[in-house]
Design a protein around this motif. Structure first.
Motif, PDB file in Angstrom:
ATOM      1  N   UNK A  50      24.328  49.734 -88.117  1.00  0.00           N
ATOM      2  CA  UNK A  50      25.667  49.367 -88.567  1.00  0.00           C
ATOM      3  C   UNK A  50      26.344  48.442 -87.550  1.00  0.00           C
ATOM      4  N   UNK A  51      26.188  48.750 -86.266  1.00  0.00           N
ATOM      5  CA  UNK A  51      26.831  47.926 -85.239  1.00  0.00           C
ATOM      6  C   UNK A  51      26.172  46.555 -85.102  1.00  0.00           C
ATOM      7  N   UNK A  52      24.916  46.438 -85.474  1.00  0.00           N
ATOM      8  CA  UNK A  52      24.230  45.145 -85.430  1.00  0.00           C
ATOM      9  C   UNK A  52      24.450  44.362 -86.718  1.00  0.00           C
ATOM     10  N   UNK A  53      24.346  45.056 -87.852  1.00  0.00           N
ATOM     11  CA  UNK A  53      24.414  44.382 -89.146  1.00  0.00           C
ATOM     12  C   UNK A  53      25.797  43.827 -89.476  1.00  0.00           C
ATOM     13  N   UNK A  54      26.849  44.563 -89.161  1.00  0.00           N
ATOM     14  CA  UNK A  54      28.197  44.125 -89.552  1.00  0.00           C
ATOM     15  C   UNK A  54      28.548  42.746 -88.969  1.00  0.00           C
ATOM     16  N   UNK A  55      28.404  42.520 -87.665  1.00  0.00           N
ATOM     17  CA  UNK A  55      28.727  41.182 -87.144  1.00  0.00           C
ATOM     18  C   UNK A  55      27.789  40.090 -87.678  1.00  0.00           C
ATOM     19  N   UNK A  56      26.513  40.430 -87.813  1.00  0.00           N
ATOM     20  CA  UNK A  56      25.549  39.453 -88.311  1.00  0.00           C
ATOM     21  C   UNK A  56      25.864  39.069 -89.757  1.00  0.00           C
ATOM     22  N   UNK A  57      26.127  40.070 -90.605  1.00  0.00           N
ATOM     23  CA  UNK A  57      26.459  39.785 -91.999  1.00  0.00           C
ATOM     24  C   UNK A  57      27.778  39.021 -92.115  1.00  0.00           C
ATOM     25  N   UNK A  65      28.888  32.530 -98.035  1.00  0.00           N
ATOM     26  CA  UNK A  65      29.549  33.193 -99.172  1.00  0.00           C
ATOM     27  C   UNK A  65      30.881  33.779 -98.732  1.00  0.00           C
ATOM     28  N   UNK A  66      31.850  32.934 -98.530  1.00  0.00           N
ATOM     29  CA  UNK A  66      33.156  33.351 -98.017  1.00  0.00           C
ATOM     30  C   UNK A  66      33.801  34.461 -98.846  1.00  0.00           C
ATOM     31  N   UNK A  67      33.562  34.473-100.140  1.00  0.00           N
ATOM     32  CA  UNK A  67      34.200  35.458-101.021  1.00  0.00           C
ATOM     33  C   UNK A  67      33.735  36.888-100.730  1.00  0.00           C
ATOM     34  N   UNK A  68      32.605  37.064-100.077  1.00  0.00           N
ATOM     35  CA  UNK A  68      32.061  38.403 -99.808  1.00  0.00           C
ATOM     36  C   UNK A  68      32.526  39.004 -98.491  1.00  0.00           C
ATOM     37  N   UNK A  69      33.324  38.282 -97.735  1.00  0.00           N
ATOM     38  CA  UNK A  69      33.725  38.758 -96.405  1.00  0.00           C
ATOM     39  C   UNK A  69      34.392  40.132 -96.464  1.00  0.00           C
ATOM     40  N   UNK A  70      35.196  40.387 -97.483  1.00  0.00           N
ATOM     41  CA  UNK A  70      35.873  41.682 -97.600  1.00  0.00           C
ATOM     42  C   UNK A  70      34.923  42.857 -97.783  1.00  0.00           C
ATOM     43  N   UNK A  71      33.731  42.609 -98.273  1.00  0.00           N
ATOM     44  CA  UNK A  71      32.780  43.687 -98.522  1.00  0.00           C
ATOM     45  C   UNK A  71      31.731  43.877 -97.446  1.00  0.00           C
ATOM     46  N   UNK A  72      31.917  43.233 -96.309  1.00  0.00           N
ATOM     47  CA  UNK A  72      30.918  43.309 -95.234  1.00  0.00           C
ATOM     48  C   UNK A  72      30.653  44.742 -94.802  1.00  0.00           C
ATOM     49  N   UNK A  73      31.697  45.534 -94.645  1.00  0.00           N
ATOM     50  CA  UNK A  73      31.522  46.923 -94.217  1.00  0.00           C
ATOM     51  C   UNK A  73      30.685  47.718 -95.204  1.00  0.00           C
ATOM     52  N   UNK A  74      30.945  47.535 -96.488  1.00  0.00           N
ATOM     53  CA  UNK A  74      30.175  48.241 -97.515  1.00  0.00           C
ATOM     54  C   UNK A  74      28.729  47.767 -97.550  1.00  0.00           C
ATOM     55  N   UNK A  75      28.538  46.463 -97.454  1.00  0.00           N
ATOM     56  CA  UNK A  75      27.173  45.923 -97.490  1.00  0.00           C
ATOM     57  C   UNK A  75      26.381  46.397 -96.279  1.00  0.00           C
ATOM     58  N   UNK A  76      26.978  46.328 -95.094  1.00  0.00           N
ATOM     59  CA  UNK A  76      26.247  46.755 -93.890  1.00  0.00           C
ATOM     60  C   UNK A  76      26.000  48.265 -93.913  1.00  0.00           C
ATOM     61  N   UNK A  77      26.925  49.040 -94.477  1.00  0.00           N
ATOM     62  CA  UNK A  77      26.710  50.480 -94.610  1.00  0.00           C
ATOM     63  C   UNK A  77      25.537  50.763 -95.540  1.00  0.00           C
TER      64      UNK A  77
END
Length: 133
Positions: A50-57, A65-77
């Motif tokens: 989670x700590x690696x994926x969130x900043x990378x994603x 894909x700027x529109x997906x920025x709000x869902x980064x936490x969910x995607x990385x989880x």
């Protein structure tokens, strides 16, 4: 340096709390309680991923894909849960699409709240200790 370790411990604790809450309230989301080492491994794997994926994603989505920025936490989880489940020694299992969706939401929500609410308690205490010394 101590603040870094406190933040890291809080992040691992929040990951454990998120996984435990999901285990307690969701059918199909389970931790193998008979294998405590597997649970520790699942928590550490999830927290590190989670700590690696969130900043990378975040970096990738900003670029593509700027529109997906709000869902980064969910995607990385979700990705961190997927990888943790795929590791045989990790003591976590998720069965069914509903458990995957709700599990991702519950773990994300609990870890987000814990990493937001816990640091002021511990870091404030540490700052007060330093000022008192």
């Amino acid at each position: 340096m101590i603040t870094f370790f406190i933040r890291a411990l809080i992040f691992v604790a929040s990951a454990a709390l998120g996984l435990i809450v999901a285990n307690l309230i969701l059918p199909g989301f389970y931790l193998h309680w008979d294998d405590w080492w597997g649970i520790v491994l699942a928590v550490v794997i999830f927290a590190v991923l989670q700590s690696i994926l969130a900043p990378w994603l975040l970096k990738v989505t900003r670029r593509h894909a700027n529109a997906l920025i709000g869902g980064i936490g969910l995607i990385s989880t979700f990705v961190a849960l997927l990888i943790a489940v795929l590791i045989p020694a990790a003591g976590i299992g998720i069965d069914g699409p509903l458990a995957w969706i709700l599990g991702t939401l519950v773990v994300w929500l609990v870890t987000a709240l814990a990493t937001w609410l816990l640091p002021p308690l511990f870091i404030k205490k540490r700052v007060q200790e330093r000022r008192g010394s």
